[in-house]
Design an enzyme around this catalytic site. Structure first.
Site, mmCIF file in Angstrom:
data_model
loop_
_atom_site.group_PDB
_atom_site.id
_atom_site.type_symbol
_atom_site.label_atom_id
_atom_site.label_comp_id
_atom_site.label_asym_id
_atom_site.label_seq_id
_atom_site.Cartn_x
_atom_site.Cartn_y
_atom_site.Cartn_z
ATOM 1 N N ARG A 95 0.863 -1.193 0.000
ATOM 2 C CA ARG A 95 0.000 0.000 0.000
ATOM 3 C C ARG A 95 0.893 1.234 0.000
ATOM 4 O O ARG A 95 1.693 1.419 0.920
ATOM 5 C CB ARG A 95 -0.910 -0.020 1.234
ATOM 6 N N HIS A 138 -2.888 10.903 0.752
ATOM 7 C CA HIS A 138 -2.299 10.701 2.074
ATOM 8 C C HIS A 138 -1.658 12.031 2.485
ATOM 9 O O HIS A 138 -0.455 12.135 2.654
ATOM 10 C CB HIS A 138 -1.301 9.541 2.048
ATOM 11 N N GLU A 167 -7.279 8.478 6.366
ATOM 12 C CA GLU A 167 -7.519 9.138 7.650
ATOM 13 C C GLU A 167 -8.005 10.581 7.524
ATOM 14 O O GLU A 167 -7.305 11.520 7.962
ATOM 15 C CB GLU A 167 -6.250 9.089 8.513
ATOM 16 N N ASN A 192 -7.253 1.866 10.079
ATOM 17 C CA ASN A 192 -5.930 2.057 10.681
ATOM 18 C C ASN A 192 -6.105 2.121 12.188
ATOM 19 O O ASN A 192 -6.990 2.826 12.679
ATOM 20 C CB ASN A 192 -5.296 3.369 10.222
ATOM 21 N N TYR A 221 -3.859 2.330 16.008
ATOM 22 C CA TYR A 221 -2.608 2.381 16.774
ATOM 23 C C TYR A 221 -2.847 2.276 18.281
ATOM 24 O O TYR A 221 -2.122 1.594 18.978
ATOM 25 C CB TYR A 221 -1.844 3.675 16.456
ATOM 26 N N GLU A 236 -3.336 -0.062 8.185
ATOM 27 C CA GLU A 236 -2.141 0.346 8.940
ATOM 28 C C GLU A 236 -2.257 -0.138 10.370
ATOM 29 O O GLU A 236 -3.309 -0.014 10.995
ATOM 30 C CB GLU A 236 -2.002 1.885 9.026
HETATM 31 C C1 FCB Z 1 -1.062 7.339 10.695
HETATM 32 C C2 FCB Z 1 -0.671 7.834 9.307
HETATM 33 C C3 FCB Z 1 0.641 7.309 8.834
HETATM 34 C C4 FCB Z 1 1.672 7.199 9.937
HETATM 35 C C5 FCB Z 1 1.106 6.520 11.143
HETATM 36 C C6 FCB Z 1 2.072 6.342 12.277
HETATM 37 O O1 FCB Z 1 -1.934 8.242 11.294
HETATM 38 O O2 FCB Z 1 -1.657 7.467 8.382
HETATM 39 O O3 FCB Z 1 1.061 8.111 7.775
HETATM 40 O O4 FCB Z 1 2.196 8.430 10.221
HETATM 41 O O5 FCB Z 1 -0.013 7.208 11.611
#
Ligand code: FCB
Length: 477
Positions: free
Chosen positions: A94, A138, A183, A313, A315, A379
């Site tokens: 990607r 992006h 995002e 995505n 985290y 992600e």
């Molecule tokens: C996300 C982004 C990506 C990267 C990660 C850590 O929010 O999409 O570009 O910076 O965080």
């Protein structure tokens, strides 16, 4: 991949393996990057500045004054980077298209030299049996479009649709997987409300208008790509950064803050896309601040254009609190307080808490509330304070643990009923982590920025071996 340093260590096992091993052999594995974060060569072949080139020059905006000027020099080292992906045994890559590279200034015809780079990248991927997954946006809006009003201005949505079609016409014969936006929450909230990312504006109403125009641009692009398609495989999606929104306590203020956070974090995107309407409670919250989304006739029909995939995505998560440190539930402007508070769990180098259970919960909820299309984790990954040995090798067991626990969470959510078909690790390479600069390393491959040497970390070996095992092979030696 040079395995000499890691061979002895490569058979890393984790306590998540038995769960991961229940993933189907058909599960798609990939890695993700984005244009501005890796390409460098910002002046090459007719590229013009994006809002990130400008933002990086604002004193104090980016840690250490870092910029994407050189980044990983991927623009010049692309074949070598594709070879790395192949050595990892990945199904898919990607990447994003740099808008100001292929359409300088954000309007008009394609820049042949700029689009030729992505042409070569796609061909190189296909020649190596890697599926290209293109993200159209992006975050690198051409600066001219920001000068004309940016995403708070409706015209930007139309400019995006034109750009999307222009890229599709060039690559659509070979690329099946298209993501419109990455995002949009970050573009709107971090870029226009909080001002911590490009273009660095601090204007709540502008940010809300940006949300509507990002969604409109998404819907218009979906319509244009479907219309331009002449029978080649085409799978269209959007990628959202989502998280859970749990209240810090069961106080009314915290419950309300959690509702608002879910409203502006998740439902304001997924409700119009899935159901063709914005959530009533979010519209009421906005109206109470005298903010009204600039919706015109037909917009919601455009925004709810059918999708083939949903990209998620993830985290970390935070709990929502409706009171500030002093216990007040209103801020200085009389608006209700909404802030994230930590759970008190171990953190990555970003200060993000490690929360795989919330990931499983989130994916389960998405499958329940927004069913009907396959989900791909586009992600997931982590920055840690990598410590290279004398050869540059990083034995990043913390990153392996993070990835393994989150991949296991994907399988748990599948077992709860969500149709998740693939996972892309963020990121292939250490890269330019936006306002955090180069200090935060997310790669499974280390980049020595002084030499641009790529050195696969232990996590890269582990990822390759895990994929191989899940596909039914035994772990590679
Ligand atoms: C996300 C982004 C990506 C990267 C990660 C850590 O929010 O999409 O570009 O910076 O965080």
């Amino acid at each position: 991949m040079d395995t000499t340093a890691a061979t002895a260590d490569a058979r890393v096992t984790t306590r998540y393996d038995s769960t991961i091993d229940r993933l189907p052999a058909t599960f798609r594995w990939g890695t993700a990057t984005s244009a501005y974060q890796i390409e460098g060569a910002v002046d090459a072949d007719g590229r013009t500045p994006s809002i990130w080139d400008t933002f990086c020059r604002v004193p104090g905006a980016v840690d250490n004054g870092d910029t994407g000027d050189a980044a990983c020099d991927h623009y010049r080292r692309m074949p070598q980077d594709v070879a790395l992906i192949r050595e990892l045994g990945l199904d898919a890559y990607r990447f994003s298209i740099g808008w100001p590279r292929v359409q300088p200034g954000g309007k008009g015809p394609a820049n042949p030299a700029g689009i030729a780079f992505y042409d070569r990248l796609v061909d190189e991927l296909l020649a190596n049996d890697i599926e290209p997954w293109v993200t159209l946006y992006h975050w690198d809006l051409p600066q001219e479009l920001e000068d004309a009003g940016g995403w708070p201005d409706r015209d930007t949505a139309y400019r995006f649709a034109d750009y999307a079609e222009l890229v599709y016409n060039r690559l659509g014969d070979r690329v099946a997987h298209w993501t419109t936006l990455n995002e949009p929450w970050c573009s709107a909230m971090l870029g226009y409300v909080e001002g911590v990312q490009a273009p660095g504006r601090r204007d709540f109403a502008a940010g809300m208008h940006a949300i509507h125009h990002l969604l409109l641009g998404h819907g218009l692009a979906v319509e244009r790509l479907r219309a331009a398609n002449n029978g080649n495989p085409l799978e269209l999606g959007i990628t959202l950064n989502l998280s859970t929104a749990k209240p810090a306590t069961d106080s009314l203020a915290d419950l309300e803050a959690a509702r608002r956070s879910d409203g502006l974090g998740t439902r304001i995107y997924l409700d119009p896309i899935w159901h063709g309407r914005y959530p009533e409670d979010v519209l009421a919250d906005l109206a109470a601040r005298d903010v009204h989304l600039p919706i015109e006739d037909g917009d919601l029909q455009t925004i709810s254009a059918r999708l083939d995939t949903l990209g998620v995505n993830y985290y970390f998560s935070m709990r929502s609190s409706g009171v500030d440190e002093d216990g007040h539930d209103r801020d200085g402007n009389g608006h209700p307080v909404g802030r994230g508070v930590l759970y008190g769990l171990p953190q990555t180098a970003m200060g993000w808490e490690i929360m795989p259970d919330d990931f499983a919960e989130l994916l389960t909820r998405i499958g329940r509330d927004y069913p009907g299309v396959p989900v791909f984790v586009t992600e997931n990954g982590a920055a840690f304070r990598d410590e290279p040995d004398a050869t540059g090798f990083v034995a990043d067991r913390d990153r392996i643990d993070y990835l393994a626990s989150h991949i296991a969470a994907v399988q748990q959510a599948r077992e709860s009923g969500t149709d998740i078909r693939g996972y892309f690790v963020w990121s292939l390479l250490d890269n330019f982590e936006w306002a955090y600069g180069y200090d935060k390393r997310f790669g499974i491959v280390r980049v020595d920025y002084a030499t641009q040497q790529r050195i696969p970390k232990l996590s890269a070996h582990w990822y390759r071996d895990t994929i191989h095992r899940v596909r039914g092979g035994t772990a590679a030696a």
